[in-house]
Design a protein around this motif. Structure first.
Motif, mmCIF file in Angstrom:
data_model
loop_
_atom_site.group_PDB
_atom_site.id
_atom_site.type_symbol
_atom_site.label_atom_id
_atom_site.label_comp_id
_atom_site.label_asym_id
_atom_site.label_seq_id
_atom_site.Cartn_x
_atom_site.Cartn_y
_atom_site.Cartn_z
ATOM 1 N N THR A 138 0.833 -1.315 -0.289
ATOM 2 C CA THR A 138 -0.205 -0.028 -0.168
ATOM 3 C C THR A 138 0.957 1.360 -0.252
ATOM 4 N N CYS A 139 0.617 2.093 -0.975
ATOM 5 C CA CYS A 139 1.234 3.632 -0.628
ATOM 6 C C CYS A 139 2.712 3.049 -1.430
ATOM 7 N N PHE A 140 3.076 2.020 -1.960
ATOM 8 C CA PHE A 140 4.868 2.140 -2.182
ATOM 9 C C PHE A 140 5.338 1.974 -1.081
ATOM 10 N N LEU A 143 0.037 4.779 9.988
ATOM 11 C CA LEU A 143 -1.338 5.258 9.641
ATOM 12 C C LEU A 143 -2.751 4.820 8.698
ATOM 13 N N ALA A 144 -3.592 4.552 9.133
ATOM 14 C CA ALA A 144 -4.223 4.122 7.852
ATOM 15 C C ALA A 144 -3.685 4.116 6.575
ATOM 16 N N PRO A 145 -4.314 3.176 5.417
ATOM 17 C CA PRO A 145 -3.792 4.353 4.107
ATOM 18 C C PRO A 145 -3.599 5.616 3.390
ATOM 19 N N THR A 146 -5.382 5.062 3.817
ATOM 20 C CA THR A 146 -6.853 6.292 3.508
ATOM 21 C C THR A 146 -6.072 7.680 3.397
ATOM 22 N N VAL A 147 -5.273 7.692 4.902
ATOM 23 C CA VAL A 147 -4.729 8.919 5.137
ATOM 24 C C VAL A 147 -3.676 9.807 4.152
ATOM 25 N N LEU A 171 -4.509 12.633 1.275
ATOM 26 C CA LEU A 171 -3.515 14.022 1.295
ATOM 27 C C LEU A 171 -2.805 13.597 -0.498
ATOM 28 N N LEU A 172 -2.735 12.607 -1.152
ATOM 29 C CA LEU A 172 -1.853 12.561 -2.461
ATOM 30 C C LEU A 172 -2.858 12.819 -3.374
#
Length: 528
Positions: free
Chosen positions: A392-394, A401-405, A409-410
């Motif tokens: 997740t998120c490379f 924190l949770a990936p969606t955070v 932001l991105l």
């Protein structure tokens, strides 16, 4: 960030023992040689072996379950909890171990080139070479900054101390434990120096998003006109290699923050993979391996001490750690404006993803959350050949924190700054691992150069029927037949089967994300 006083008991040890504070690279190399910790190579680099552990040990990483972080941390297989009592016992054990050492080494520096967001860090090491490693990789303060340096986080690295899983609450003899309340990282049972680097990255990944700063596992460079490019990807996908460009100034090779002010490097050095390194292919990295550089697990020729970069006798994950200033034209300080281009790097072991594709904003969010690549041999304990993975998120191993955070932001920053995003496959072509071959670095460089220069923004594209990716019909200097991966396979039907299998893996992986907009969910591969 609150100022931190050194943890209980550590002050006394550092005051009472023979402690070397903030030595120069020359002094640390001399002490490392005297202590038999390594040897000099023909170019003057300090070469060491890290023994059993030649890569990270993610299953031995823990975060202390403390009241102030309990509700924020995304607990699970990546962020494993450790009780406060277990940490206190392990901390006491580490202090007892430090107290028995004849000499210790301390480096005081910073993580974060932007003074508004930097973290003051202290490293306490039992080995001179590991202290040299952090000195070269983190930001070195000037005399005035050092005078006022007060650590906000302390990393205690004791490779010679092994944990007892029965009494210490660990999985093995190795431990990497972060306490956010005590502001301490404990590392033991492994000599692999990359654990120190990544532990601070994990800390920043917790602290910075709370300040609206996107923390990123990416390299970055900037052109003469101030145009910034980011390169996301896991270890071994080419972040360091592709961002080290003689035509562009290097901001950093691995970890950055993106604030409302722009992009800034977390570190003051580079940690480059050097398996099969050549002077012709990567001259900047080749020339950076000189006195002051730490060379990990590279085989040397006995008679000349010339590095054999083609040898994987010890590991595929051979590494060189050197300061940014060893790269000609590196940006100092390591801060620049907002990115115009983002590159997602993946080493696709199946050989079905295109060598380059332009992403819509929704696809960018989908592929960022997916973080698909292949773990390469040696980057983690137990990985001996390319292994498909979704990180997740490379950077899943480093995200508390949770990936969606991070994804939100991105997405917000891509929208606000109108950033072009590309997916680049540095993995296999003409078939998967074992039948195809690795994409030529020269072709990848030309594709990346064209993307960063804006040459592909208005190019003619065709859409892949399975992945929905926009693939350019032509890129200057690249044979057009390799741009469409199916054309490179001897058996088109085998390509279709493999592509559909990978698409299904994407879909299955994405099910774990909750609360993601429908438009982003629909941006993935088509699964029939």
């Amino acid at each position: 960030m609150n100022i931190h006083v050194a943890p209980s008991g550590l002050h006394e040890i550092l005051a009472a023992k023979k402690v070397h504070h903030n030595l120069s690279a020359v002094q640390l190399v001399e002490l490392g040689l005297q202590r038999g910790e390594g040897m000099l190579t023909s170019t003057g680099a300090f070469r060491v072996e890290t023994g059993k552990y030649t890569g990270r040990s993610p299953k031995d990483k823990f975060i202390v379950r403390e009241p102030s972080v309990d509700k924020d941390v995304d607990w699970g297989a990546v962020n494993q909890p450790m009780s406060q009592d277990a940490f206190d016992r392990l901390y006491t054990k580490a202090l007892d171990y430090l107290n028995k050492q004849e000499e210790l080494y301390v480096f005081d520096g910073f993580a974060g080139a932007d003074p508004e967001y930097r973290l003051a860090v202290r490293f306490v090491n039992e080995y001179a070479w590991q202290n040299l490693f952090v000195r070269q990789l983190f930001i070195r303060p000037n005399a005035e900054e050092l005078k006022h340096h007060s650590p906000q986080f302390t990393v205690i690295s004791v490779p010679g101390l092994s944990a007892d899983p029965q009494t210490d609450g660990t999985r093995s003899e190795t431990f990497i434990v972060v306490s956010f309340e005590k502001r301490v990282v404990l590392i033991g049972g492994t000599h692999y120096a990359g654990e120190m680097k990544k532990s601070i990255f994990s800390v920043l990944n917790y602290l910075l998003p709370k300040q609206g700063v996107l923390s990123m596992h990416c390299s970055a460079n900037v052109g003469k006109d101030g145009d910034v490019a980011l390169f996301f990807g896991l270890s071994g996908t080419g972040k360091t290699t592709l961002s080290t460009d003689p035509e562009r100034a290097l901001i950093g090779d691995d970890e950055h923050g993106w604030s409302d002010r722009g992009v800034f490097n977390f570190e003051g050095g580079c940690y480059a993979k050097c398996i099969r390194l050549s002077q012709e292919g990567e001259p900047e990295i080749w020339n950076a391996i000189r006195f002051g550089t730490v060379l990990e697990n590279v085989v040397l020729r006995e008679d000349t001490r010339i590095a054999d970069y083609d040898s994987d006798k010890l590991t595929e994950n051979t590494r060189a750690a050197y300061p940014l200033e060893y790269i000609p034209g590196a940006l100092q300080p390591s801060m620049a404006g907002h990115p115009q281009t983002i590159i997602f790097l993946t080493a696709d072991a199946t050989g079905v993803l295109p060598p380059i594709a332009k992403l819509t904003k929704e696809q960018a969010m989908y592929y960022f959350l997916s973080g698909y690549t292949s773990k390469l041999a040696g980057t983690e304990r137990g990985v001996v050949e390319p292994e498909a993975t979704f990180s997740t998120c490379f950077g899943a191993p480093f995200l508390p924190l949770a990936p969606t955070v991070y994804a939100e932001l991105l997405g917000d920053k891509i929208n606000r700054h109108d950033v072009s995003v590309f997916l680049v496959n540095t993995g296999w072509t003409g078939g998967g691992y074992g039948s195809g071959k690795r994409m030529k670095l020269g072709y990848t460089r030309k594709m990346v150069t064209a993307a960063v220069a804006g040459q592909l923004n208005d190019a003619e594209y065709e859409t892949d029927p399975i992945f929905g990716l926009a693939i350019p019909k032509a890129v200057e200097g690249v044979p057009s037949d390799i741009l469409q991966p199916k054309n490179t396979w001897a058996d088109p039907e085998a390509y279709d089967r493999t592509a559909k299998q990978l698409a299904a893996q994407f879909a299955e992986n994405f099910k774990k994300f909750k609360g993601v907009a429908e438009s982003i969910q629909q941006a993935g591969p088509s699964v029939q």
